[in-house]
Scaffold this active site. Structure first.
Site, PDB file in Angstrom:
ATOM      1  N   ASP A 199      50.694  81.335 -61.791  1.00 56.27           N
ATOM      2  CA  ASP A 199      50.040  82.798 -60.988  1.00 56.27           C
ATOM      3  C   ASP A 199      49.356  83.260 -62.180  1.00 56.27           C
ATOM      4  OD1 ASP A 199      48.439  84.588 -59.263  1.00 56.27           O
ATOM      5  OD2 ASP A 199      50.378  83.792 -57.613  1.00 56.27           O
TER       6      ASP A 199
ATOM      7  N   HIS B  52      44.180  82.698 -58.242  1.00 55.91           N
ATOM      8  CA  HIS B  52      45.923  82.785 -58.609  1.00 55.91           C
ATOM      9  C   HIS B  52      45.649  82.314 -60.445  1.00 55.91           C
ATOM     10  CE1 HIS B  52      46.857  85.514 -56.027  1.00 55.91           C
ATOM     11  NE2 HIS B  52      46.964  84.900 -55.122  1.00 55.91           N
TER      12      HIS B  52
ATOM     13  N   GLU C  55      44.054  82.707 -51.285  1.00 58.31           N
ATOM     14  CA  GLU C  55      43.138  84.095 -52.385  1.00 58.31           C
ATOM     15  C   GLU C  55      42.150  83.646 -53.422  1.00 58.31           C
ATOM     16  OE1 GLU C  55      46.149  87.861 -50.996  1.00 58.31           O
ATOM     17  OE2 GLU C  55      46.970  86.126 -52.828  1.00 58.31           O
TER      18      GLU C  55
HETATM   19  C1  ACM Z   1      50.083  84.942 -50.494  1.00 58.66           C
HETATM   20  O1  ACM Z   1      50.831  85.515 -50.071  1.00 58.66           O
HETATM   21  N1  ACM Z   1      49.413  85.051 -50.994  1.00 58.66           N
HETATM   22  C2  ACM Z   1      50.436  83.805 -50.046  1.00 58.66           C
END
Ligand code: ACM
Length: 554
Positions: free
Chosen positions: A187, A258, A328
């Site tokens: 991440d 991420h 995201e």
């Molecule tokens: C997530 O909670 N962004 C998968």
């Protein structure tokens, strides 16, 4: 004293011999009679139950044995993970007769046997005096899981979880009959898996100088550097330890968002025509970083190299699935990037969303060509998917419904219900409270299959998963607190064939929980007590996000 029959998750059928207050006892003479395909469980019983009871559990047959067998009948009736367990002589002349539909069924039966022996059977060494008899009620159980995917996601990226703690989590999962560990390995805030051909991913990407302490709006910092990673042998050990417990491990390498830790390690992975990526470090706060991967061939080749090593470490027999994240991914840098714009033109994908979908589809095909299946967060649906890809439905049920109706397999893990980072009670005492209030009872009432889903689509719901994001969980005790006792409710939802949420016997579940808390005590779990946190479990003065109903990401 007979141990109580407070099994969690609840078995499908339990029959105690009518009017018989009798019991069968395990003692010094109890042997293990392991048929073909059951030796792994025999090893586990001798090591774990042997340590807790002090009984030798030597090999041997006869009426005093724990008899382990694989049974095609049980497989037909209850599936490969199903089992029959009998202590009343109705199945075989043995103290305990276990028949599994397959090796996994035998193992889940062994977990049930441990629960039947009482909380003390969950310790790592004996506390009972020598000569103590381990009594079992006379009964026959027939059991099997509702779903083949009963998962727990651990975010080891935001806060690293040392290898030993991961192994312990696998033991706790096994105790709850959960069978998929989804490891969120990368991440913005850390890269946790050694990749031999790209050593800077862990040299640079596995640690950060400091961490936000609390929600990202908190003014506080923890100034202690934070880091850690799993060597490739650590990963092999985790995967093998899991396999011994009939748990598959699904690795997640999150792309194209991420990814700041990877970009900090290899600045050429970022959008170098938009920002000076050489100035980036591993992110020290929470949220969604704007620094995402560049949509270039070099980046694809780099990550193919990463995935080649990942596929070797997580073999297909352990899990065909490889998670590529896909959630995201802010598009601001791609919008500002001449390189990204040229790529959109060249590929004819229309816009930045098309570019994201191109990125995901690339790895979808790449994994399929290697006999593997892509799974990703529900954003990956937005560009259309190849046949074998599956979806983790996290933004509610909607993504999962769309995917299942389009014929894709789905793991239901909606943030509104099963994000265990969210606080489990209202009030000031919850440590760094974020997200929705989701109590033990709320989790018990979670239904993984959305009502009204047509049977053909519902057949695509592989199962369900509880997700443990660790921004506000700085160590194992905090992970325990957020995860337990709610994992017990979740395990019952995933395993047992419960009625519709409004018809569930919450009082009965809570009654059984009183025994389960004693099991968790014996296992050394720092769960949230029903009356609220212990003083040392609180984090006074550390800001959470006290708005119920707010979006989830800290
Ligand atoms: C997530 O909670 N962004 C998968």
């Amino acid at each position: 004293m007979l141990p109580e029959l407070d099994l969690i998750p609840a078995p499908a059928h339990a029959e105690c011999r009518a009017g018989a207050p009798g019991y069968v006892a395990l003692d010094e003479r109890t042997t293990l009679d392991a048929g073909p395909g059951t030796h792994g469980t025999a090893r586990w019983l001798r090591a774990v139950l042997g340590a807790a009871t002090g009984l030798p559990l030597a090999d041997g047959t006869g009426p005093g044995a724990i008899r382990l067998r694989i049974s095609p009948d049980v497989a037909r009736e209850h599936g490969p993970e199903g089992y029959r367990l009998s202590t009343d002589g109705s199945v075989a002349d043995a103290a305990v007769a276990i028949e599994g539909g397959g090796p996994a069924g035998v193992f889940w039966a062994a977990q049930t046997l441990r629960q039947l022996l009482g909380p003390e059977a969950h310790r790592r060494a004996r506390v009972a005096p020598a000569g103590h008899d381990w009594d079992l009620p006379l009964l026959t159980l027939a059991d099997g899981p509702r779903f083949p995917w009963r998962g727990l996601m651990l975010d080891v990226a935001r806060h690293f979880m040392p290898k030993d703690d991961v192994l312990r989590q696998l033991d706790l999962m096994a105790a709850h009959k959960l069978n998929v560990l989804h490891l969120h390995l990368t991440d913005d805030q850390g890269w946790r898996i050694e990749i031999r051909r790209h050593p800077r991913l862990t040299e640079v990407g596995s640690w950060r100088a400091r961490s936000k302490w609390g929600h990202r709006a908190s003014p506080l910092w923890n100034e202690t550097p934070h880091g850690g990673f799993y060597t490739q042998d650590d990963i092999r050990e985790i995967v093998a330890y899991a396999a011994d417990r009939h748990i598959s491990v699904v690795p997640e390498i999150d792309v194209p968002g991420h990814s700041q830790a990877a970009i900090a390690a290899y600045p050429e992975l970022g959008n170098t025509d938009v920002i000076d990526t050489t100035t980036l470090s591993v992110w020290d706060t929470w949220g969604v970083s704007p620094n995402v991967l560049a949509p270039t061939d070099n980046v694809l080749r780099f990550y193919e190299g990463v995935f080649e090593e990942v596929l070797e470490l997580f073999p297909a027999e352990v899990s065909p699935f490889v998670h590529i994240g896909g959630d995201e991914c802010p598009k601001d840098q791609w919008k500002a990037s001449a390189t990204a714009r040229a790529r959109i033109e060249e590929l004819g994908v229309g816009d930045e969303d098309g570019l994201q979908s191109w990125f995901v589809r690339h790895f979808d095909r790449w994994l399929a060509a290697r006999g593997r299946r892509l799974i990703g967060w529900d954003e990956i649906l937005e560009g259309g998917l190849a046949d074998g890809a599956a979806v983790s439905s996290w933004r509610g049920y909607a993504g999962g419904i769309t995917a299942a109706e389009a014929g894709h397999d789905v793991v239901m893990c909606p943030e509104q219900q099963v994000y265990l980072d969210h606080r489990q009670a209202p009030g000031e005492d919850e440590p760094m409270p974020i997200g929705y209030v989701r109590t033990l009872a709320d989790v018990y009432r979670f239904e993984p299959v959305p009502p009204g889903l047509a049977p053909e689509a519902a057949a695509h719901i592989l199962g369900t998963q509880a997700n443990v994001w660790t921004e506000v969980m700085e160590n194992r005790a905090r992970v325990d607190y957020q995860t337990h006792p709610r994992l017990a409710a979740f395990a019952e939802v995933a395993w047992s064939r419960l009625p519709a949420p409004e018809a569930r016997d919450l009082a009965g579940f809570e009654r059984r929980m009183s025994t389960h808390y004693r099991r968790l005590d014996a296992l050394g779990v720092d769960y949230r007590p029903p009356a609220g946190p212990h003083p040392w479990q609180r984090r006074p003065g550390v800001l959470g996000r006290p708005l119920d109903g707010a979006p989830p990401n800290v």
